[in-house]
Design a protein around this motif. Sequence first.
Motif, short mmCIF file in Angstrom:
data_model
loop_
_atom_site.label_atom_id
_atom_site.label_comp_id
_atom_site.label_asym_id
_atom_site.label_seq_id
_atom_site.Cartn_x
_atom_site.Cartn_y
_atom_site.Cartn_z
N ASP A 82 37.11 45.71 103.34
CA ASP A 82 35.97 45.09 102.69
C ASP A 82 35.64 45.88 101.42
OD1 ASP A 82 33.40 44.20 101.94
OD2 ASP A 82 32.95 43.66 104.02
N ALA A 83 35.57 45.17 100.31
CA ALA A 83 35.35 45.85 99.02
C ALA A 83 34.00 46.56 98.97
CB ALA A 83 35.46 44.84 97.89
N THR A 84 33.04 46.09 99.76
CA THR A 84 31.72 46.73 99.70
C THR A 84 31.80 48.20 100.15
OG1 THR A 84 31.21 45.91 101.92
CG2 THR A 84 30.39 44.62 100.08
N LEU A 85 32.77 48.49 101.00
CA LEU A 85 32.95 49.87 101.45
C LEU A 85 33.29 50.77 100.25
CD1 LEU A 85 32.65 50.85 104.34
CD2 LEU A 85 35.13 50.82 104.58
N GLY A 86 34.05 50.23 99.32
CA GLY A 86 34.38 50.95 98.10
C GLY A 86 33.15 51.16 97.22
N VAL A 87 32.30 50.13 97.16
CA VAL A 87 31.08 50.25 96.36
C VAL A 87 30.16 51.32 96.96
CG1 VAL A 87 29.03 49.02 95.54
CG2 VAL A 87 31.23 47.84 95.62
N PHE A 88 30.02 51.28 98.29
CA PHE A 88 29.19 52.30 98.95
C PHE A 88 29.76 53.71 98.73
CE2 PHE A 88 27.85 48.78 102.00
CZ PHE A 88 26.61 48.63 101.41
N ALA A 89 31.09 53.80 98.78
CA ALA A 89 31.73 55.10 98.56
C ALA A 89 31.44 55.60 97.14
CB ALA A 89 33.23 55.00 98.79
N LEU A 90 31.40 54.66 96.20
CA LEU A 90 31.08 55.02 94.81
C LEU A 90 29.66 55.58 94.73
CD1 LEU A 90 31.73 54.99 91.75
CD2 LEU A 90 30.85 52.66 91.69
N VAL A 91 28.73 54.90 95.39
CA VAL A 91 27.33 55.37 95.38
C VAL A 91 27.26 56.77 96.02
CG1 VAL A 91 25.02 54.94 96.32
CG2 VAL A 91 26.36 53.05 95.40
N GLN A 92 27.93 56.93 97.16
CA GLN A 92 27.93 58.24 97.82
C GLN A 92 28.49 59.31 96.89
OE1 GLN A 92 30.26 56.67 101.27
NE2 GLN A 92 28.88 57.90 102.52
N ALA A 93 29.60 58.97 96.24
CA ALA A 93 30.27 59.95 95.37
C ALA A 93 29.37 60.35 94.21
CB ALA A 93 31.58 59.36 94.85
N LEU A 94 28.70 59.37 93.59
CA LEU A 94 27.85 59.67 92.43
C LEU A 94 26.66 60.54 92.84
CD1 LEU A 94 27.89 56.26 90.51
CD2 LEU A 94 29.06 58.39 89.91
N VAL A 95 26.04 60.17 93.95
CA VAL A 95 24.88 60.95 94.41
C VAL A 95 25.32 62.38 94.74
CG1 VAL A 95 23.19 61.21 96.28
CG2 VAL A 95 23.59 58.96 95.27
N PHE A 96 26.43 62.49 95.49
CA PHE A 96 26.89 63.82 95.89
C PHE A 96 27.29 64.65 94.67
CE2 PHE A 96 29.82 67.00 97.52
CZ PHE A 96 29.17 67.44 98.65
N HIS A 97 27.94 63.97 93.72
CA HIS A 97 28.38 64.67 92.51
C HIS A 97 27.19 65.22 91.75
CE1 HIS A 97 30.72 64.70 88.51
NE2 HIS A 97 31.13 65.71 89.24
N TRP A 98 26.16 64.41 91.55
CA TRP A 98 24.99 64.88 90.81
C TRP A 98 24.25 65.97 91.57
CZ3 TRP A 98 23.96 64.49 85.89
CH2 TRP A 98 24.62 63.51 85.17
N TRP A 99 24.20 65.80 92.87
CA TRP A 99 23.56 66.81 93.73
C TRP A 99 24.30 68.14 93.60
CZ3 TRP A 99 24.21 67.07 99.72
CH2 TRP A 99 23.28 67.95 100.26
N TRP A 100 25.57 68.09 93.63
CA TRP A 100 26.44 69.27 93.53
C TRP A 100 26.23 69.97 92.19
CZ3 TRP A 100 32.43 68.90 92.70
CH2 TRP A 100 33.00 70.17 92.86
N LEU A 101 26.28 69.17 91.12
CA LEU A 101 26.12 69.75 89.78
C LEU A 101 24.75 70.40 89.64
CD1 LEU A 101 27.72 67.01 87.52
CD2 LEU A 101 28.69 69.20 88.21
N ARG A 102 23.76 69.71 90.13
CA ARG A 102 22.40 70.21 90.01
C ARG A 102 22.23 71.50 90.83
NH1 ARG A 102 18.67 68.12 87.11
NH2 ARG A 102 16.51 68.59 87.59
N GLY A 103 22.82 71.52 92.01
CA GLY A 103 22.78 72.70 92.87
C GLY A 103 23.41 73.89 92.21
N ARG A 104 24.54 73.66 91.53
CA ARG A 104 25.22 74.76 90.86
C ARG A 104 24.38 75.30 89.70
NH1 ARG A 104 28.84 76.84 94.03
NH2 ARG A 104 29.64 77.96 92.24
N ARG A 105 23.67 74.38 89.03
CA ARG A 105 22.86 74.81 87.87
C ARG A 105 21.69 75.67 88.30
NH1 ARG A 105 23.07 69.31 86.01
NH2 ARG A 105 24.78 69.15 84.56
N THR A 106 21.11 75.33 89.47
CA THR A 106 19.88 76.02 89.86
C THR A 106 20.15 77.29 90.65
OG1 THR A 106 19.79 74.58 91.78
CG2 THR A 106 18.47 73.95 89.89
N GLU A 107 21.43 77.61 90.93
CA GLU A 107 21.75 78.83 91.68
C GLU A 107 21.38 80.06 90.89
OE1 GLU A 107 25.79 79.17 92.91
OE2 GLU A 107 25.57 77.65 94.44
#
Lengths: 107, 220
Positions: A82-107
């Motif tokens: 189901d293609a929606t699984l790919g869309v959800f994975a994209l959302v997960q990836a973007l959120v995690f990516h931004w969270w990761w970058l932000r976490g590294r900046r505030t360390e």
Amino acid sequence: MVDFDTFVGPALVAVTSLGAWLVGTRRLGLPGAGLAPASGRMLEAIGLLLVFLALNLGVGAALILAWRSVTGHFVSLYILNDATLGVFALVQALVFHWWWLRGRRTE
Amino acid sequence: MPCAHDLAHHRCVSSPRVLPDGKRSRALRLLGAVVLLLLGVGGFTPLANGLNRWMAGPSELKPAQAIVVPGRGGSDSDEVLTNASLRRTLRAIALQQQGLSPLIVFSGENLEVDARVQLARGLGIAAESLLPAYGGRTTREEAVLIEGLLKPRGVQRILLVADSIDMPRARALFEARGFTVLGGQTWDGGPSDPESRLHLLREIAIELSAWCYYRLRGWI
């Protein structure tokens, strides 16, 4: 075979990307040197997308197979196709990516 | 101080910790690059078509004791066959009418099998030339069911009618059950636009995963 129509999409993307480059550098005053790191970030996000997609599919398949063996009730593995699984994975990836970058900046 | 290593240069601090962990970051970038490369090559070259043809093996339209047509997508809510199922059904009927086999075996979901039989009867195939195989929910279950129907009739050589994408696993399953399998692919050319090629690439990935799973279970 590969024909002219195939390259209409990439040509459009090239033109609009060039437009974005011009707007970014001339109107918004963004440094051109920032484009390479930005591309790196984009690759990271796509890599994360693949990781989340693989996780979703792997966990989904394991759950379906476990459900089949425990209950005896048949559920098709094709429900994961189901293609929606790919869309959800994209959302997960973007959120995690931004969270990761932000976490590294505030360390 | 502006940071040339990040998009949000106005907010970043000039510390090596600004960037994500080096190894993980490099691995993710590599993964991302591979995905993009695969999308580019898969969408804009005939790679997926070639891979699909290669995986399907040769098409051998020769006389067989039975034409076997596995299910594909069932039927829609109005009991009309899905596109892929209809394509296989029509192909099998045409091959039977060319005299390649006296018998057609339709398998799949019950509604799909009924709709196929009904269509074949409507197109002039005799009832005694049709053998419905009801109840198969997976390709493996279909192969087991069909084996149970054909082996008692002494059928050894079958003409398997399926899409190229489904051919490797179906062929391997029937061969593992002692059948001699001739390939009767429904479609050899493959798509010509990027979106359809990527869709085909996705189907190839799914089919390869399923093939690996069947292999791990020792079914093929």
